[in-house]
Design an enzyme around this catalytic site. Structure first.
Site, PDB file in Angstrom:
ATOM      1  NE  ARG A 151      -9.972  -8.731  -7.419  1.00 44.50           N
ATOM      2  CZ  ARG A 151      -9.597  -8.225  -6.152  1.00 44.50           C
ATOM      3  NH1 ARG A 151      -8.392  -7.707  -6.037  1.00 44.50           N
ATOM      4  NH2 ARG A 151     -10.661  -7.630  -5.545  1.00 44.50           N
ATOM      5  CE  LYS A 199      -3.584  -2.714   0.162  1.00 38.96           C
ATOM      6  NZ  LYS A 199      -3.027  -3.562  -0.998  1.00 38.96           N
ATOM      7  CG  HIS A 249     -13.477  -4.396   5.838  1.00 39.85           C
ATOM      8  ND1 HIS A 249     -13.351  -3.004   5.506  1.00 39.85           N
ATOM      9  CD2 HIS A 249     -13.260  -4.445   6.991  1.00 39.85           C
ATOM     10  CE1 HIS A 249     -13.156  -2.625   6.683  1.00 39.85           C
ATOM     11  NE2 HIS A 249     -13.202  -3.138   7.716  1.00 39.85           N
ATOM     12  CD  GLU A 301      -4.555   5.981   4.048  1.00 37.35           C
ATOM     13  OE1 GLU A 301      -5.851   6.090   4.300  1.00 37.35           O
ATOM     14  OE2 GLU A 301      -3.756   5.511   3.145  1.00 37.35           O
TER      15      GLU A 301
HETATM   16  C1  MV4 Z   1     -10.060   3.953   5.166  1.00 33.92           C
HETATM   17  C2  MV4 Z   1     -11.418   4.697   5.651  1.00 33.92           C
HETATM   18  C3  MV4 Z   1     -11.470   5.876   6.149  1.00 33.92           C
HETATM   19  N1  MV4 Z   1     -10.210   6.621   5.962  1.00 33.92           N
HETATM   20  N2  MV4 Z   1      -8.993   4.935   5.003  1.00 33.92           N
HETATM   21  C4  MV4 Z   1     -11.251  -0.335   4.416  1.00 33.92           C
HETATM   22  C5  MV4 Z   1     -10.597  -1.275   3.601  1.00 33.92           C
HETATM   23  C6  MV4 Z   1      -9.327  -0.810   2.988  1.00 33.92           C
HETATM   24  N3  MV4 Z   1      -8.992  -1.309   1.660  1.00 33.92           N
HETATM   25  C7  MV4 Z   1      -9.859   0.757   3.191  1.00 33.92           C
HETATM   26  N4  MV4 Z   1     -10.540   0.894   3.935  1.00 33.92           N
HETATM   27  C8  MV4 Z   1     -10.874   2.042   4.578  1.00 33.92           C
HETATM   28  N5  MV4 Z   1     -10.073   3.001   4.608  1.00 33.92           N
HETATM   29  C9  MV4 Z   1      -9.145   6.261   5.634  1.00 33.92           C
HETATM   30  N6  MV4 Z   1      -8.174   7.086   5.649  1.00 33.92           N
HETATM   31  C10 MV4 Z   1     -12.390   3.730   5.583  1.00 33.92           C
HETATM   32  C11 MV4 Z   1     -12.133   2.482   4.999  1.00 33.92           C
HETATM   33  C12 MV4 Z   1     -13.281   1.454   5.042  1.00 33.92           C
HETATM   34  C13 MV4 Z   1     -13.861   1.126   3.818  1.00 33.92           C
HETATM   35  C14 MV4 Z   1     -13.452   1.312   2.737  1.00 33.92           C
HETATM   36  C15 MV4 Z   1     -14.049   1.004   1.602  1.00 33.92           C
HETATM   37  C16 MV4 Z   1     -15.133   0.105   1.759  1.00 33.92           C
HETATM   38  C17 MV4 Z   1     -15.598  -0.292   2.993  1.00 33.92           C
HETATM   39  C18 MV4 Z   1     -14.963   0.300   4.107  1.00 33.92           C
HETATM   40  C19 MV4 Z   1     -15.690   0.035   5.296  1.00 33.92           C
HETATM   41  C20 MV4 Z   1     -15.055   0.535   6.546  1.00 33.92           C
HETATM   42  C21 MV4 Z   1     -13.909   1.333   6.401  1.00 33.92           C
END
Ligand code: MV4
Length: 509
Positions: free
Chosen positions: A292, A116, A235, A200
């Site tokens: 993918r 990442k 998720h 972050e």
């Molecule tokens: C975040 C966020 C809020 N702020 N980053 C969750 C999985 C990972 N791939 C990234 N995710 C998140 N990153 C910051 N800076 C909230 C999430 C997140 C989320 C993101 C995408 C889809 C569903 C989610 C559910 C909870 C939190």
């Protein structure tokens, strides 16, 4: 075009890829584990080879066995599908060594985007907006404190190797940082064998909107519009749609062009997805790249009219992209429900087992990508995705109505599925307005679903109830005549009314 393609996957995606093979005149070769001998993808393939015992470590994840089968069967290409080895750079490497084309990006691009922090570095260089934060792992807690103070709380600790929310911790204030750090690092070590974390700024209730990109090996890169994937449970995506109900033409262009710049910076080819978080003010922030084909690709196919798997095979065979950016036009709306063998009314427990009957929906605007059939026993060894129900139409409203109609036609017996959850979500006023975000489903779940109820006061009484239910079902089956001899079913109100009307207009003779 290729002569023969090995599909290093199972279930609905293996079936989807086999269909593209048929359309293109490419022979499709399936692999199957011991429990998948009778699976739909095996039945639909031109050839199929055993790959090992049920656990995926010993079957679908064995690069050596896949290469052996590909070479023995004379394949000139391999498609990884999604999951399993799809984002493991060792697979394209092994393919290159064996002289087999890999239907996906180069190993180097996968590596550049896999970590990442490395992906954030690339995004920074490509001028792609991202959440305030760092672009390298945090070496120790003291450095973490300084950075978190600078960014401002709440912050989010994320695993460098991250994915699926593992190794992620929200930190509300400085006093929580040390313990959150320990938890995030140990969870990351457990899940990925890599304990590194980075920081972050935490965004509250953003939307998850991702951009589909596609690149050929000749420097042509296009974006194919976005998918809104905010409706997730822990998720795990539940519903995806295209276009996003929140999108504007300006935002789409800005996100699309940013995604294309990142793909170029990474030396990317083939299908890929750039994930973004979008806040309430329509600011977008780079999250990660999925290297993918994705589960939810059919909604993009529906609104663009493109066959993404066909494009993947053509690009891997060295063909030029048949379209330029100005040729990409989006039409109408599409939405996908992921039908899982799980029980939403009982803590979403997986519900593998034998499918006694499977009566799928059809009709205008309905597509069903299935990996199962009536009589098949869904193994408990893999992801329990049974099928994807996709509706398309002129508007979001029409698409929701079509999904509701299709869900009401869908009859599955023998196993539990999550179709009730979709009926509840689709009928929800907030969902219908498109007022959704990444925490929406987790926050609304309890009010959407009936509380898990049990009539039993004790385990022995619960057993008695089950026995009574089985007895009642057996009695019903035994006394039921064959379908042709059945009396007309009780009719719905409108049909009933119609009949009465007819009778009153035609007096007895
Ligand atoms: C975040 C966020 C809020 N702020 N980053 C969750 C999985 C990972 N791939 C990234 N995710 C998140 N990153 C910051 N800076 C909230 C999430 C997140 C989320 C993101 C995408 C889809 C569903 C989610 C559910 C909870 C939190």
């Amino acid at each position: 075009m290729f002569k023969k393609l090995l599909i290093a996957n199972r279930g609905e995606i293996a079936v989807r890829i086999l269909r593209a093979c048929r359309d293109l005149g490419v022979a499709g070769v399936a692999v199957y584990s011991d429990v998948d001998r009778g699976a739909l993808h095996v039945r639909m393939a031109d050839e199929a080879y055993a790959i090992g015992p049920a656990p995926s470590r010993e079957s679908y994840l064995r690069i050596d066995k896949l290469m052996d089968i590909a070479l023995r069967s004379g394949c000139d290409a391999l498609h990884p599908g999604y999951g399993f080895l799809a984002e493991n750079p060792e697979l394209p490497r092994a393919c290159a060594n064996a002289g087999i084309a890999f239907v996906g990006p180069p190993a180097e691009a996968m590596e550049r985007l896999g970590a990442k922090t490395a992906a954030r570095e690339l995004a920074f260089r490509a001028g792609v907006p991202m959440v305030p934060g760092v672009r390298e792992p945090i070496p120790q807690l003291e450095a973490g404190r300084r950075i978190a103070d600078e960014i401002g709380y709440p912050v989010l600790l994320k695993a460098v190797a991250g994915g699926g929310g593992k190794g992620m911790r929200v930190v509300a204030g400085a006093h929580e940082l040390a313990s959150a750090w320990r938890d995030a690092a140990s969870e990351a070590l457990n899940a990925f064998g890599d304990e590194r974390v980075y920081i972050e700024k935490y965004l509250d209730r953003p939307r998850h909107i991702e951009m589909q990109i596609f690149a050929d090996a000749h420097g042509n890169v296009v974006y194919l519009g976005e998918r809104e994937c905010s409706v997730q449970r822990r998720h795990q995506k539940v519903i995806e749609e295209a276009p996003s109900p929140f999108m504007t033409p300006e935002l789409r262009r800005a996100m699309g062009e940013a995604a294309v710049r990142l793909a170029r910076e990474a030396g990317y080819t083939n299908a890929g997805t750039v994930e973004f978080l979008v806040d309430a003010n329509r600011n977008f922030y780079f999250l990660e790249v999925n290297t993918r084909l994705q589960v939810e690709h059919p909604v993009t196919e529906a609104v663009t009219g493109l066959d993404l798997v066909e494009l993947q095979l053509r690009a891997a065979a060295g063909e030029q992209l048949p379209i330029k950016q100005q040729d990409v036009t989006l039409h109408g709306h599409a939405m996908e429900c992921r039908i899982y063998a799980e029980d939403p009314e009982n803590h979403f427990f997986p519900s593998p087992g034998k499918i006694i009957s499977w009566r799928p929906p059809h009709g205008p605007g309905i597509r069903l990508d299935e990996g199962v059939y009536s009589g098949w026993t869904v193994p408990g060894d893999y992801d329990p995705l049974l099928a994807k129900l996709i509706a398309s139409g002129g508007s979001r409203t029409e698409v929701i109505a079509r999904l509701q109609r299709a869900l009401s036609e869908f009859q599955i017996t023998g196993i539990r599925t999550n179709t009730l959850l979709f009926e509840k979500i689709l009928a929800n006023p907030e969902f219908q307005k498109g007022a959704i975000h990444t925490r929406w489903l987790d926050e609304r779940l309890a009010s959407l679903l009936p509380a898990p109820v049990s009539d039993a006061d004790s385990p022995s009484e619960a057993l008695e109830i089950k026995v009574a239910m089985i007895a009642a079902a057996l009695w019903h089956v035994c006394q039921t005549k064959s379908a042709n001899e059945q009396p007309a079913p009780s009719v719905s109100r409108w049909r009933d009314d119609g009949r009465r009307e007819q009778i009153s207009r035609t007096p007895d003779r």
